[in-house]
Design a protein around this motif. Structure first.
Motif, PDB file in Angstrom:
ATOM      1  N   UNK A   1      95.659 114.820  71.714  1.00  0.00           N
ATOM      2  CA  UNK A   1      96.755 114.258  70.920  1.00  0.00           C
ATOM      3  C   UNK A   1      97.728 115.345  70.480  1.00  0.00           C
ATOM      4  N   UNK A   2      97.193 116.513  70.128  1.00  0.00           N
ATOM      5  CA  UNK A   2      98.058 117.617  69.716  1.00  0.00           C
ATOM      6  C   UNK A   2      98.993 117.978  70.859  1.00  0.00           C
TER       7      UNK A   2
ATOM      8  N   UNK B   1      94.339 123.771  79.061  1.00  0.00           N
ATOM      9  CA  UNK B   1      92.962 124.161  79.381  1.00  0.00           C
ATOM     10  C   UNK B   1      92.025 123.773  78.245  1.00  0.00           C
ATOM     11  N   UNK B   2      92.520 123.945  77.014  1.00  0.00           N
ATOM     12  CA  UNK B   2      91.714 123.560  75.856  1.00  0.00           C
ATOM     13  C   UNK B   2      91.327 122.086  75.960  1.00  0.00           C
ATOM     14  N   UNK B   3      92.301 121.260  76.336  1.00  0.00           N
ATOM     15  CA  UNK B   3      92.019 119.824  76.452  1.00  0.00           C
ATOM     16  C   UNK B   3      90.919 119.565  77.475  1.00  0.00           C
ATOM     17  N   UNK B   4      90.982 120.277  78.596  1.00  0.00           N
ATOM     18  CA  UNK B   4      89.946 120.094  79.616  1.00  0.00           C
ATOM     19  C   UNK B   4      88.590 120.652  79.176  1.00  0.00           C
TER      20      UNK B   4
ATOM     21  N   UNK C   1      96.664 114.765  79.553  1.00  0.00           N
ATOM     22  CA  UNK C   1      96.100 114.717  78.207  1.00  0.00           C
ATOM     23  C   UNK C   1      95.732 113.284  77.837  1.00  0.00           C
ATOM     24  N   UNK C   2      96.597 112.330  78.255  1.00  0.00           N
ATOM     25  CA  UNK C   2      96.298 110.926  77.955  1.00  0.00           C
ATOM     26  C   UNK C   2      95.033 110.489  78.676  1.00  0.00           C
TER      27      UNK C   2
ATOM     28  N   UNK D   1      96.148 108.301  67.789  1.00  0.00           N
ATOM     29  CA  UNK D   1      97.026 109.355  67.274  1.00  0.00           C
ATOM     30  C   UNK D   1      96.239 110.135  66.225  1.00  0.00           C
ATOM     31  N   UNK D   2      96.619 111.389  66.095  1.00  0.00           N
ATOM     32  CA  UNK D   2      95.903 112.232  65.136  1.00  0.00           C
ATOM     33  C   UNK D   2      96.280 111.874  63.712  1.00  0.00           C
TER      34      UNK D   2
END
Lengths: 644, 1092
Positions: free
Chosen positions: A114-115, A48-51, A138-139, A161-162
């Motif tokens: 990336x995380x 959800x954080x990614x979104x 995520x990608x 990448x991070x």
């Protein structure tokens, strides 16, 4: 004696006996980052954080695609950035609509993606399938955030990448990459994500609507490629000398490359095929059982329902399902003569409508004949076009607009004889408003802007498209201001089929102008709006010099663009389209935002004389967003966009 | 007369001296008798003379001894003596409390000697870290002050610091009674750019807050010391780097009960009031502001029509054409405050006590409205009780109980004094009256008919309504209880003592508000009949107004400190070798409750975890013959904030001193002229573990995550109802983060001239390293959110400065006495290492080499003359938006043709003054005494806030104020002196008027980039000097008052802040940029002090 010494020493040192524990005040189980990926359920919050970094397509005020165009007339009191972006222009010390910096910086979004990708193998109880899907999501989001940054800033650094927090300065001081490289990276990343994404949610819409699907990812890819093929990025001589500190050209130089259009057209077609294969297409509003409405009302209701229909909508490809509140600033002052005459309703929190449409946008809509009003022979011969800002002289006897305009209420010629999308997308002084709790076409609410005792709206033109007819006002409880408005909630489409069809037509017209699909896909949109096809409409209704406009590539380009500006008006594409077409300077360089600004005690004539709400200040440099200057100080390898 | 003087003197010396004098007498007479034989054995003659004190009275019992022998005598009751001595003999004349003198006999037969009082011996014990020490042996830099100096007519002790304490940089920011944030003070200036530069405050050894210090009563204070250098602060280890303020309260003394009573009444009034333009000018200028910028905003409609202006001038009807002077509507010219202090002390051999009680009343200057039955003016009642009891439970054991209770009861307007003042400056003077009088036909209305006007979805700001609509009550209580046990361990070995102390204290505060919702009325245009001059006011909010009070309560805040300390001390002198060894161990635990903000943010868990520290500190001091001194200290501290392996740190220091005036050669040659000369130097390390002011942000070794942050929430699902909060990282773990390290050195000299003039000069350096900084090289592209920026101990900053104290004390034979106390403090710093981007290409942007309080901004050249001027100047529009003639023109520092952040340079002095000074004289003759004290500061810059003072601007929308419907008033100086199309003065005080904030002239609203347009245009020099205190007292004749059983009685008149000398006239300069707030007060005070 010695004993006493020991006792004293002990007394002094006693407090220190428990030294080791005393300073350990932090209990175990204080939340740390390690907790997130301990199991699948807590890791889900990270998805959800990614979104959560998704740019708010569904909030027109924070969407530069809306605010940085000539479509909106924003009230001064709303917020600094919304009107200033066109009025004074952006700045580099504290840029408006800054998605580069801040807590919702898209770079932070990319880091989050990336995380998640890095941590997926560490989540013990996740299934392989789900891990693959999360990875793909995520990608894709990572690619999408790169894309959004690209669409504002042009060439951007690529963060695949991070970097560790302890990385060396050299590693951190990244360079901006050339346009083509960024586009290739985005496309490559989307392509890699496609297999992991489900083709349609397959019945899981109830819980999963809003998550990315394979066909939606393909549609976004199509949008990316069309943008990259567009004038701003393809053969744009203005940026030929935009070279970074390594000596690398950040923009493609030379002539426009038709291959880019070909690649875009292919991607569009692939996306259309994928979408249609899962049942997506153009949504047509069907009158629900028990509601009585003529076809004209049905057509009027349709544009808002394309956005607002929740369950039976087959048009949206990807929806933004988080809270929107997009309607609240668009609700006009509404009168309903069946109730107490003075009952008025406002938009959000009792404030007057502040997010109104500009007259500039209203001009674009076709006549009822499906051609631009300035090209419509009927509008020319009847002198409607020249007198369009005059009050309607025949209002008292007119019956033909009675579902659209309050019967007996004097409106302007401008508002007459327009296509259904005009009435569906906009509301104006005298406009009837079907719905809002009264689903009775004979007895509708209507909008009163002229000579009201309420604080004025900015342009007198309301973005009705945002307010589905199913939003209701409970007239009994709504004795004052906003009380009693129940908004019909809906998810806002990030991309929908009409958009994709028009992208395809546009790309095809550039790469293969004689392909029959060009007109075919435009006509699909027109047909849904109740208009005749391009060929028939222009042939029949256009003025002599425009009758065969569709025959050449440039004319067809205009038709496609106009169709797009009308169909997707106010949906956040306007600003981005105008920028990629590189026509922003024609519209906003020393341009004006116009509207009908009500001044008390004026005559109807003067009310309908367009007011200049503000003059716009667009410069060449505004095509690309300014990077906040502090970034350039922190990272000397980063260079500013030209002109900033 | 003579004997009376002596009596007085003896009385003023403590019993200690009396007892010792007897012993000395006995001892000396014994010596004298045993020496008789030797006198005859030498060729000697009789030498006689009189030993006198400073007042020329004979001193009885003074000892006269021939050096190197045991021969000697003592003076008789009249101070006369006679001794047999040879020509080459040297007489050593000594008396307790006076300096030893060596006189060569030579040919003299009569030797009259005037004794020189030894001030070092009079106040010979000085409070130092964890104990007391002979003042002569103190080699560290410690400022002590006579607590009488701190006695100012204010309920805030910290207002007395400026100029009175050498080594303290201090200034006052406001005058709102009950606000603890009125004064800023720093020991030796600000020497860090880290989170905290405040000193450690210890009251009776207990770590306390600024509020505790502010509320202390000068009457209750026994000593006040400020420890400034490494040696004096090293024992506090990781908390001493910013200096230590150490206050001890009075203890009882053996003797009969002594009562003391003091009453003061003072009148306080603003030192200066801000002038606002009259209502007509306000309207005219508002019209000008509207029209002069019409081009850029063609739709402004809010204009005052000529009809309104004319009628306002004519005063047709004050309720239809209002002209409100809010300042006089809301504020009185002055108010009165009272202070009562009572204390009694005394005791027997077994027990001693000091009991003090204080009651202070501070009132605000708000007007009280008769229409309410409650008083919303500020009233701060402070009650204090202090009880210190010492009991000797055995011959060698002393128990001390200290109890201090402070209770504040505050009532005031809902917004507080500052809040009302802020609202006053944002209220429109012409749109509505404060309230409408009730006409007969409206007599049934019971509420006040406040004036107002609709504004957006609410109403405009009526500060009068906000002031009288309700009141706020807060009560604060502090209870400090200390138990201390002192054990004399002479039985084990001589000079050994041990001490244990346990303290617990509670601080609690809570508050409640009671207010009604005002009813607002307005007169619509059609409701005014100009012919009959009658109007009808209509209610704007019949449904939302409310006549009755509603109630809301603040979340209580409670803090608890528990502290334990144990110490052993060994203090002994072997012949000429003095040794002092001290070892202290301590533990401190501090708990707080969470505030509503922390609860809302979800940081309460971390914020309320105990704050703890512990440590061992030690000291070894050695002196040789009270001439040479050596001292080594250490503090070994641990704090709960750091990773286990980095929790403890060692902070050592060393120092040395040379009391030159105790050397034989000095005693022989210079002692009459220079009665004291001491040189001293110290060097050492001290720490500062206060790395963050946010209690939730302190365990740097842990990551700080919010696992349920709704900012990072997203929603899925057809019904858009499947939400989940996201994860945010507020801080990445970094186990290496540690305290700031301060390397301090101090070089001092103490000189006393003629026993009257004492000069102390200290030069210091403070090299602060490991300052925690946000790593600025981390580009945004790394993807860290704003609040998870990486931090590290990377900053360094060097401070240095000088502090000087010059004191003069002289009693003349005539009975005249004069004292003078003067201080000068200069402290500056320079950032030597700072985490900032690479500015090598644009060196002027770098903060390196500048003061930590240095401001950066644009250099304003002048105002633009016209459009052509703008076009011919570097581009400002790109970054600042609207730029028109009359707006500020900035200098293009880097000559790139545009004004942007690259053009900002260091401008002006630092925002904290680098110089604080004070000087004053007190004198008395017979019963009359007079004192005068001036105080000032220099090298400070401040900025007039161009947003807060921007006239006509919608304060709610544009200045970030949370107050709705507020429009800034027009300052008279801006009305008089601004750029206008008619008067294109490029150097006018205020740029072209506008009804909106012009970003070019003032900073943008965005809080993330505050003050980016700070410019020299609004910069002002903050240096000033003021008459801080003036006092005239009269002590009644003792004979007269003795009949009333009084020992002394003094009546006095005093004034504070009576005069200010500065070039800045807009408001009290000391408030700096904070000028439009509750003003600093000047007071006129009358007091009576009685003891019996």
């Amino acid at each position: 004696m010695k004993k006493l010494i020991y006792i004293v020493v002990a007394a002094v040192m006693l407090p220190l006996m428990n030294a080791c524990d005393f300073l350990d005040v932090v209990p175990d189980n204080v939340a740390t980052i390690e907790h997130v990926f301990r199991d699948r359920n807590s890791a889900e919050s990270y998805l959800y954080t990614c979104y959560s970094f998704m740019p708010a397509h569904n909030n027109s005020q924070s969407n530069p695609g809306n605010m940085f165009s000539d479509e909106f007339a924003i009230d001064k009191s709303l917020s600094n950035n919304n009107r200033q972006i066109t009025e004074t222009g952006n700045n580099s010390s504290s840029p408006m609509f800054n998605v580069w910096d801040g807590n919702k910086s898209l770079w932070s979004g990319i880091r989050a993606c990336n995380v998640l990708i890095e941590q997926l193998p560490n989540i013990p109880d996740i299934t392989i399938e789900e891990a693959a899907r999360w990875n793909a999501e995520a990608s894709f989001l990572k690619a999408y955030y790169h894309w959004y940054l690209f669409s504002l800033y042009g060439p951007i650094p690529i963060v695949d990448v991070n970097l560790s927090i302890n990385s060396s300065d050299d590693a951190m001081q990244v360079y901006r990459e050339p346009v083509d490289k960024v586009v290739d990276y985005i496309v490559k990343t989307i392509d890699a994500a496609l297999p992991g994404l489900p083709l349609s949610l397959g019945g899981a819409e109830v819980t999963e609507m809003g998550r990315i699907t394979r066909e939606a990812a393909m549609a976004i890819k199509a949008r990316v490629l069309v943008t990259a093929a567009s004038t701003l990025y393809n053969g744009n001589p203005d940026y030929a000398k935009f070279v970074d500190k390594r000596g690398i050209n950040l923009f493609p130089t030379g002539e426009p490359k038709i291959e880019k259009w070909q690649r875009a057209a292919t991607a569009c077609k692939e996306a259309i095929d994928a979408c249609e294969s899962v049942g997506l297409g153009l949504y047509k509003f069907a009158v629900p059982p028990g509601v009585k409405m003529t076809d004209s009302i049905r057509m009027e209701v349709q544009p808002a329902m394309i956005l607002g229909e929740v369950l039976t909508n087959n048009e949206a490809i990807w929806l933004q399902t988080n809270a929107s509140g997009i309607q609240t600033y668009s609700m006009p002052i509404i009168f309903y003569l069946g109730l107490a005459t003075s009952t008025t309703y406002y938009g959000a929190s009792g404030v007057y409508p502040r997010e109104t449409a500009s007259l500039n946008a209203a001009e674009l809509f076709y006549s009822k004949n499906g051609v631009p009003i300035e090209e419509d022979s009927e509008w020319q011969t009847n002198n409607w076009y020249n007198n369009r800002f005059k009050p309607d002289p025949n209002f008292s006897t007119r019956k033909d607009h009675r579902y659209y305009i309050k019967n007996g209420y004097q409106s302007a010629i401008f508002h007459l004889n327009r296509e259904s999308r005009y009435y569906g997308s906009l509301a104006f002084n005298g406009a009837n408003w079907f719905g809002l709790g009264i689903n009775d076409q004979e007895n509708q609410y209507f909008v009163k802007e002229y000579n009201t005792d309420q604080t004025a709206s900015q342009s007198g033109l309301f973005v009705r498209k945002f307010v589905p007819y199913r939003t209701t006002i409970d007239a009994k409880t709504a004795n004052n201001l906003q009380n009693g408005i129940v908004y019909w909630g809906y998810a806002f489409p990030v991309i929908r089929m009409a958009d994709l069809y028009l992208l395809y037509a546009e790309a095809l017209n550039e790469s293969d102008p004689t392909n029959a699909d060009v007109i075919k896909y435009v006509d699909k949109i027109r047909e849904r709006a109740g208009l005749k096809g391009v060929v028939e409409s222009w042939n029949t209704y256009a003025t002599e010099d425009k009758k065969t406009k569709y025959n050449d590539q440039a004319g067809m380009r205009q038709i496609i663009r106009r169709e797009r500006m009308i169909e997707l008006a106010f949906e956040g594409q306007g600003g981005f389209d105008r920028r990629r077409w590189k026509i922003m300077d024609q519209l906003l360089t020393n341009g004006t935002i116009k509207g009908f600004y009500p001044v008390k005690l004026e005559t109807l004539d003067s009310y309908y004389t367009p007011d200049i709400l503000w003059t716009t200040n667009f410069q060449f440099r505004d095509y690309l967003w300014p990077i906040k200057t502090t970034n350039l100080q922190v990272n000397p390898n980063l260079i500013q966009n030209p002109g900033w | 007369m003579k004997s009376k003087n002596k009596l007085k003197m003896m009385h003023s010396l403590e019993d200690y001296f009396l007892r010792n004098a007897k012993l000395v007498l006995l001892f000396l007479s014994l010596m004298a008798s045993s020496a008789t034989f030797q006198i005859y054995a030498q060729q000697s003659r009789s030498v006689s003379g009189v030993i006198t004190d400073e007042t020329n009275s004979g001193v009885p019992g003074a000892s006269i001894v021939i050096e190197g022998s045991s021969t000697g005598t003592v003076t008789d009751f009249d101070g006369k003596f006679s001794i047999r001595a040879a020509s080459n003999d040297v007489l050593i004349i000594s008396f307790v409390g006076y300096k030893k003198q060596r006189i060569k006999v030579g040919d003299q037969t009569t030797i009259n000697v005037q004794l020189i009082s030894d001030s070092q011996m009079l106040d010979e014990m000085q409070v130092v870290a964890f104990g007391k020490q002979k003042k002569s042996s103190v080699i560290s830099s410690i400022t002590t002050i006579d607590t009488k100096e701190l006695r100012v007519p204010s309920s805030n002790l910290t207002t007395s610091f400026a100029g009175r304490l050498a080594g303290v940089i201090s200034y006052q920011k406001g005058g709102d009674p009950g606000s603890e944030e009125n004064v800023d003070f720093f020991v030796r200036g600000v020497s860090t750019m880290g989170a905290s530069s405040s000193p450690l405050i210890l009251i009776d050894g207990i770590e306390s807050t600024t509020t505790d210090l502010a509320r202390l009563q000068p009457d209750d204070i026994a000593s006040f010391s400020i420890m400034k250098d490494a040696t004096s602060t090293a024992l506090y280890g990781a908390r001493g780097a910013n200096g230590v303020m150490l206050v001890t309260t009075k203890e009882g003394k053996e003797g009969k009960a002594k009562f003391s009573f003091r009453i003061e009444n003072n009148t306080s009034m603003p030192t200066s009031s801000v002038d606002f333009a009259d209502p007509v000018t306000y309207m005219l200028m508002h019209n000008e502001a509207t029209n002069t910028r019409r081009m850029s905003s063609p739709n402004l409609v809010e204009v005052y029509y000529p009809e309104k202006i004319e009628n306002t001038i004519a005063g047709t009807n004050p309720y239809v054409y209002p002209a409100v002077d809010w300042q006089s509507m809301l504020f009185k010219n002055s108010t009165s405050n009272q202070r009562y202090n009572f204390n009694v002390s005394g005791g027997s051999k077994v027990a001693r006590y000091y009991v003090g009680a204080t009651y202070n009343v501070d009132n605000g200057v708000l007007k009280v409205d008769g229409t309410n039955n409650f008083n919303s003016n500020i009233k701060l009642n402070t009650y204090q009780l202090r009880s210190n009891v010492n009991v000797n439970i055995t011959k060698t054991t002393e128990v001390i109980l200290r109890l201090g209770i402070t209770m504040d009861n505050y009532t005031g307007p809902i917004d507080g004094g500052n809040g009302i003042y802020r609202k006053m400056v944002m209220a429109s003077p012409v749109d509505f009256p404060a309230y409408y009088p009730k006409t007969d036909e409206l007599s049934y209305i019971h509420h006040v008919m406040f004036g107002n006007k609709p504004y957006l979805n609410g109403y405009m700001l009526n500060p009068y309504a906000d002031m009288v609509k309700g009141y706020k009550e807060t009560s604060k209580s502090t209870v400090v209880s200390t138990f201390e046990l002192k054990q004399d361990l002479n039985d084990i070995t001589k000079g050994l003592t041990a001490r244990a102390l346990f303290t617990t204290n509670r601080y609690g505060t809570t508050g409640a508000s009671r207010a009604y919702s005002p009813f607002y009325y307005t007169v619509a245009k059609q409701d005014y009949d100009p012919v009959a001059n009658t109007y009808k006011a209509t209610n704007l909010n019949p449904t939302t107004g409310q006549e009755w009070l509603s109630f809301s309560q603040d979340l209580p805040f409670i803090s608890t400190t528990t502290y334990a300390e144990g110490a052993i001390n060994y203090d002994r002198t072997f012949d000429k070798h003095g040794v002092n060894v001290l070892l202290v161990g301590y533990l401190r635990n501090y708990d707080v409750t969470a505030n509503s903000d922390q609860i809302a943010k979800g940081t309460a868990l971390i914020s309320t975890l105990a704050r703890r520290n512990m440590g061992i500190s030690g000291k070894i001091a050695y002196n040789y013959d009270t001439r040479l001194f050596l001292e080594a200290n250490f503090g070994y501290n641990g704090s709960e904030r750091f990773a286990e392996e980095n929790r403890f740190g060692l902070f050592p220091s060393i120092g040395g001193g040379w009391l030159v005036s105790n050397e034989k050669f000095w005693q022989d040659n210079f002692i009459r002229l220079i009665s004291k000369l001491k040189l001293k130097a110290t060097y050492g390390l001290v720490g500062n573990d206060n790395l963050s002011n946010d209690p939730a942000d302190r365990y740097f070794y842990l990551s700080d995550v919010n696992l349920s942050n709704n900012t990072y929430a997203y929603t899925f699902g057809q019904n858009r109802n499947l939400s989940m909060n996201g994860v945010s990282i507020n801080r990445y773990a970094n186990a290496d983060i540690t305290w700031e390290l301060s390397t301090k050195s101090n070089f001092g000299i103490e000189i006393e001239l003629l026993n009257a003039l004492e000069l102390q000069v200290d030069y210091f350096t403070d090299n602060r390293t490991n300052v925690l900084m946000q790593r600025s090289y981390v580009p945004t592209t790394l993807g860290l959110t704003d609040y998870s920026k990486v931090r590290a101990n990377t900053g360094s900053i060097k401070s240095n400065g000088i502090d000087i104290a010059l004191d003069y004390k002289k009693n003349f034979k005539s009975g005249l006495w004069i004292t003078s106390h003067n201080t000068f403090t200069y402290a500056t710093n320079k950032i030597t290492k700072i985490d900032e981007p690479d500015y090598s290409a644009t060196p002027w942007l770098s903060r390196k080499g500048y003061n930590s309080n240095q401001s950066f901004g644009y250099i304003a050249e002048r105002l633009f003359v016209d459009e052509a001027d703008i076009n011919n100047s570097p581009d400002q529009k790109s970054n600042f938006g609207t730029v028109e003639a009359g707006d500020i023109k900035y200098r293009d520092i880097n000559d790139d043709g545009k004004i942007d952040t690259y053009d900002r340079v260091a401008i002006g002095y630092p925002t904290v003054p680098e110089i604080t000074y004070g000087f004053g004289v007190s004198a008395g003759y017979k019963g009359v005494d007079f004192s005068i004290f001036f105080q000032g500061s220099g090298r400070r810059a401040f900025w007039i806030n161009p947003k807060v003072t921007a006239p006509f601007v919608n304060a709610s929308a544009e200045t970030g104020s949370s107050i709705a419907g507020a429009y800034n008033q027009l300052l008279q100086v801006y009305a008089d002196n601004h750029w206008s199309e008619a008067d294109r003065n490029p150097y006018a005080l205020w740029p072209r008027l506008s009804t909106t904030i012009i970003a070019n002239n003032a900073p943008p609203t965005s809080s993330s980039t505050p003050w980016i347009q700070t410019s020299t245009w609004f910069m002002r020099d903050g240096s000033f000097m003021r008459l801080k205190n003036l006092e005239l007292g009269y002590s009644f004749d003792k004979k007269l008052i003795r009949k009333a059983y009084m020992e002394s009685a003094r009546i006095y008149f005093s004034g504070t802040n009576l005069l200010t000398f500065s070039n800045f006239k807009l408001w009290d300069i000391e408030m700096g940029g904070n000028g439009l707030a509750y003003p600093i007060q000047k007071t006129v005070n009358v007091g009576l002090q009685v003891s019996f």
